[in-house]
Design an enzyme around this catalytic site. Structure first.
Site, PDB file in Angstrom:
ATOM      1  N   ARG A   1      42.186  23.455  30.063  1.00 15.96           N
ATOM      2  CA  ARG A   1      41.265  24.739  30.775  1.00 15.96           C
ATOM      3  C   ARG A   1      40.066  24.014  30.354  1.00 15.96           C
ATOM      4  NH1 ARG A   1      45.058  29.079  31.733  1.00 15.96           N
ATOM      5  NH2 ARG A   1      43.871  30.856  32.762  1.00 15.96           N
TER       6      ARG A   1
ATOM      7  N   ARG B   1      48.636  43.413  34.552  1.00 20.63           N
ATOM      8  CA  ARG B   1      48.779  42.194  33.545  1.00 20.63           C
ATOM      9  C   ARG B   1      47.018  43.486  32.310  1.00 20.63           C
ATOM     10  NH1 ARG B   1      48.060  36.293  34.578  1.00 20.63           N
ATOM     11  NH2 ARG B   1      46.167  36.421  33.134  1.00 20.63           N
TER      12      ARG B   1
ATOM     13  N   LYS C   1      46.947  30.072  41.396  1.00 17.56           N
ATOM     14  CA  LYS C   1      47.399  29.245  40.918  1.00 17.56           C
ATOM     15  C   LYS C   1      48.729  29.833  40.871  1.00 17.56           C
ATOM     16  CE  LYS C   1      45.168  29.250  37.549  1.00 17.56           C
ATOM     17  NZ  LYS C   1      43.920  30.080  37.390  1.00 17.56           N
TER      18      LYS C   1
ATOM     19  N   ARG D   1      36.552  36.350  31.165  1.00 17.52           N
ATOM     20  CA  ARG D   1      37.617  35.590  31.492  1.00 17.52           C
ATOM     21  C   ARG D   1      36.744  34.250  32.631  1.00 17.52           C
ATOM     22  NH1 ARG D   1      42.892  37.957  34.364  1.00 17.52           N
ATOM     23  NH2 ARG D   1      43.468  35.415  34.091  1.00 17.52           N
TER      24      ARG D   1
ATOM     25  N   ARG E   1      45.386  42.539  40.888  1.00 19.59           N
ATOM     26  CA  ARG E   1      46.798  41.701  41.535  1.00 19.59           C
ATOM     27  C   ARG E   1      47.328  42.188  40.271  1.00 19.59           C
ATOM     28  NH1 ARG E   1      46.333  35.922  38.572  1.00 19.59           N
ATOM     29  NH2 ARG E   1      45.450  37.245  37.284  1.00 19.59           N
TER      30      ARG E   1
HETATM   31  P1  AMP Z   1      46.980  32.910  32.924  1.00 20.83           P
HETATM   32  O1  AMP Z   1      48.090  33.348  33.126  1.00 20.83           O
HETATM   33  O2  AMP Z   1      46.898  31.442  33.323  1.00 20.83           O
HETATM   34  O3  AMP Z   1      45.671  33.407  33.664  1.00 20.83           O
HETATM   35  O4  AMP Z   1      46.029  32.726  31.430  1.00 20.83           O
HETATM   36  C1  AMP Z   1      46.035  34.073  30.364  1.00 20.83           C
HETATM   37  C2  AMP Z   1      44.907  34.061  29.216  1.00 20.83           C
HETATM   38  O5  AMP Z   1      46.409  33.089  28.838  1.00 20.83           O
HETATM   39  C3  AMP Z   1      44.470  33.042  29.676  1.00 20.83           C
HETATM   40  O6  AMP Z   1      42.948  34.267  29.991  1.00 20.83           O
HETATM   41  C4  AMP Z   1      43.921  32.393  27.954  1.00 20.83           C
HETATM   42  O7  AMP Z   1      43.450  33.207  27.444  1.00 20.83           O
HETATM   43  C5  AMP Z   1      45.543  32.134  28.108  1.00 20.83           C
HETATM   44  N1  AMP Z   1      45.425  30.537  27.837  1.00 20.83           N
HETATM   45  C6  AMP Z   1      46.879  30.306  29.327  1.00 20.83           C
HETATM   46  N2  AMP Z   1      46.342  28.738  29.526  1.00 20.83           N
HETATM   47  C7  AMP Z   1      45.579  28.460  28.288  1.00 20.83           C
HETATM   48  C8  AMP Z   1      44.882  27.071  27.805  1.00 20.83           C
HETATM   49  N3  AMP Z   1      45.072  26.372  28.821  1.00 20.83           N
HETATM   50  N4  AMP Z   1      44.178  27.407  27.081  1.00 20.83           N
HETATM   51  C9  AMP Z   1      43.488  28.312  26.398  1.00 20.83           C
HETATM   52  N5  AMP Z   1      43.923  29.687  26.470  1.00 20.83           N
HETATM   53  C10 AMP Z   1      44.763  29.277  27.936  1.00 20.83           C
END
Ligand code: AMP
Length: 213
Positions: free
Chosen positions: A88, A152, A13, A163, A122
């Site tokens: 999400r 990360r 994404k 996740r 990644r």
């Molecule tokens: P991402 O960088 O989008 O993979 O997000 C990393 C982490 O941030 C996710 O695994 C969640 O723990 C948290 N996170 C990001 N966006 C959301 C969301 N919309 N709702 C809840 N947690 C989020």
């Protein structure tokens, strides 16, 4: 255009959002990036979010809504945006509908076995945020700014598996939700982000033509 990029963790994404931002000049809003910024700055929100993120769980909705609403209220979102990582779960999708009208939800479809491999391989640049796949990459520094790439915390295998579980139980039902609303556009993930972007680009150029007519 208000666009949502949807897909499992590691589906690409962020890489698509960067390309959309460059070509269509839409701000790239990543709730994950916003949380990481708060974690790096040690804000109260960052302290709360870190616990959940490092376990591979979703951050509770209230702080997510707060961070998102504050970001969408900034002037650069006036003519549209691309959301990466929001919504999400169902409650977030319903909340988003109250805030603005979404033109398309682009679902990047990748198999679960591929997701695990991608997430583990990644790395990101801690300075400029550029995302790299380390499969067949031999240098550990960012092409754009020369910083050492890092993994990360939540791309470690146990967290990735959690996740994926979180995605399957809470996020995946949104595919049906948006299909029923007739705004879901599915793109099969290609061998590279550039290949996937060819399909994403077709969808967006059609949409932008329609919105001009
Ligand atoms: P991402 O960088 O989008 O993979 O997000 C990393 C982490 O941030 C996710 O695994 C969640 O723990 C948290 N996170 C990001 N966006 C959301 C969301 N919309 N709702 C809840 N947690 C989020």
């Amino acid at each position: 255009m208000n666009i949502v990029l949807f897909g499992a963790p590691g589906s690409g994404k962020g890489s698509q959002a960067t390309r959309i931002n460059k070509k269509y000049n839409l701000p790239h809003i990543s709730t994950g990036d916003l949380f990481r910024e708060n974690i790096n700055n040690n804000t109260p929100l960052g302290v709360i979010a870190k616990e959940f993120i490092n376990r591979g769980e979703l951050v509770p909705d209230e702080p997510v809504f707060e961070i998102l609403k504050n970001r969408l209220a900034l002037p650069d979102c006036k003519n549209g945006y691309v959301l990466d990582g929001f919504p999400r779960n169902l409650a977030q999708a319903i909340e988003l509908e109250k805030i603005s009208k979404i033109d398309a939800v682009i679902f990047i479809d990748v198999s679960m076995s591929e997701i695990e491999i991608r997430a583990i391989n990644r790395k990101i640049c801690p300075t400029c945020g550029k995302i790299y796949s380390m499969v067949e990459r031999y240098t550990q520094v960012c092409d754009d700014c020369g910083s050492d790439l890092i993994q990360r915390e939540d791309d470690k295998i146990d967290v990735v598996r959690n996740r994926i579980k979180t995605y399957l139980s809470q996020s995946e039902p949104l595919i049906k939700y948006y299909r029923d609303r007739k705004i879901l556009k599915t793109v099969l993930s290609g061998n590279s982000a550039d290949e996937t972007f060819v399909e994403v680009d077709k969808i967006l150029s059609n949409l932008s033509k329609k919105s001009r007519n």
